[in-house]
Design an enzyme around this catalytic site. Sequence first.
Site, mmCIF file in Angstrom:
data_model
loop_
_atom_site.group_PDB
_atom_site.id
_atom_site.type_symbol
_atom_site.label_atom_id
_atom_site.label_comp_id
_atom_site.label_asym_id
_atom_site.label_seq_id
_atom_site.Cartn_x
_atom_site.Cartn_y
_atom_site.Cartn_z
ATOM 1 N N HIS A 138 3.697 3.064 8.021
ATOM 2 C CA HIS A 138 3.870 1.701 7.492
ATOM 3 C C HIS A 138 3.741 1.675 5.971
ATOM 4 O O HIS A 138 3.025 2.477 5.379
ATOM 5 C CB HIS A 138 2.944 0.684 8.180
ATOM 6 C CG HIS A 138 1.504 0.717 7.784
ATOM 7 N ND1 HIS A 138 0.485 1.008 8.659
ATOM 8 C CD2 HIS A 138 0.894 0.460 6.601
ATOM 9 C CE1 HIS A 138 -0.678 0.921 8.044
ATOM 10 N NE2 HIS A 138 -0.463 0.598 6.798
ATOM 11 N N GLU A 143 4.664 -2.742 9.780
ATOM 12 C CA GLU A 143 4.378 -1.788 10.847
ATOM 13 C C GLU A 143 5.677 -1.285 11.483
ATOM 14 O O GLU A 143 6.731 -1.909 11.309
ATOM 15 C CB GLU A 143 3.519 -2.470 11.920
ATOM 16 C CG GLU A 143 2.152 -2.933 11.433
ATOM 17 C CD GLU A 143 1.141 -1.805 11.327
ATOM 18 O OE1 GLU A 143 1.530 -0.626 11.111
ATOM 19 O OE2 GLU A 143 -0.061 -2.102 11.454
#
Length: 260
Positions: A138, A143
């Site tokens: 990330h 994410e």
Amino acid sequence: MRVIIVDTATEVAQTGGDIFLQQLARKPNSVFGLATGSSPLALYQHLISAHLDQGVSFAGVTTFNLDEYLGLASEHPQSYRFFMQSKLFNHIDIPNSSTHVPDGASKKPTETCRLYEDKIASSGGIDIQLLGIGRNGHIGFNEPSSSLTSRTRVKTLTQATVNDNARFFGEDETQPSLSLTMGIGTIMDSAQIVLIATGESKADAIQATVEGAISASCPASILQMHRNAIVLVDRAAASKLANQEFYTFVEDQRRKLDAQ
Ligand code: GLP
């Protein structure tokens, strides 16, 4: 994508810090994109030393941080605003009004994110963006599965990231699982990007970023599409790269050309 491999974490901080100082020398009113986490700490120390020891001024700089925990106000010790004040801003001559971190206490986060984008645009855009990287690839709090063209918005953290960052929170402190983060598209709009990583725990993420397929499963892999991105790593973080020797050779050639 340039891949710069240096021996130690200290050299990552010095080399990365110098890239920011060169940008500042070229353009005293630069717009810096900044990051939190443990990775940038020594780099920030390098910038502070340049200010204290060599009189380098940051008075004309504007900054935008990547992200903030949703639910943490600026005075909360685990907030990224608090981190930036204590690790950098309080030690250099940047006016507080020139520093921006998404407002974690916002009651209208969607609007806060939209306004953050507007502010970046009205500042003329980010000249140089610093990035760390999560072990799952990330960047900011984007994410895996984040849209590769996303803009600043609210994002849910993975359990892995919550666990990784738990070390900063006390046992009785509530750790947020939501964040406000620049999007991957926002990051990609920066004129230059410098991603730093140190230590073996980042080796898989760096391998996927540099040599893997471009994929939302490893958000940092989108940097392969950026015209001016540097991945700056120590030997441990570079240890799983198949083409380490080639990257080092390229940088040697570059130094020789620069010296001509
Ligand atoms: C957090 C931040 C990221 C940072 C990552 C890695 O999740 N939002 O911007 O890159 O942590 O942190 P560290 O440098 O401590 O490994």
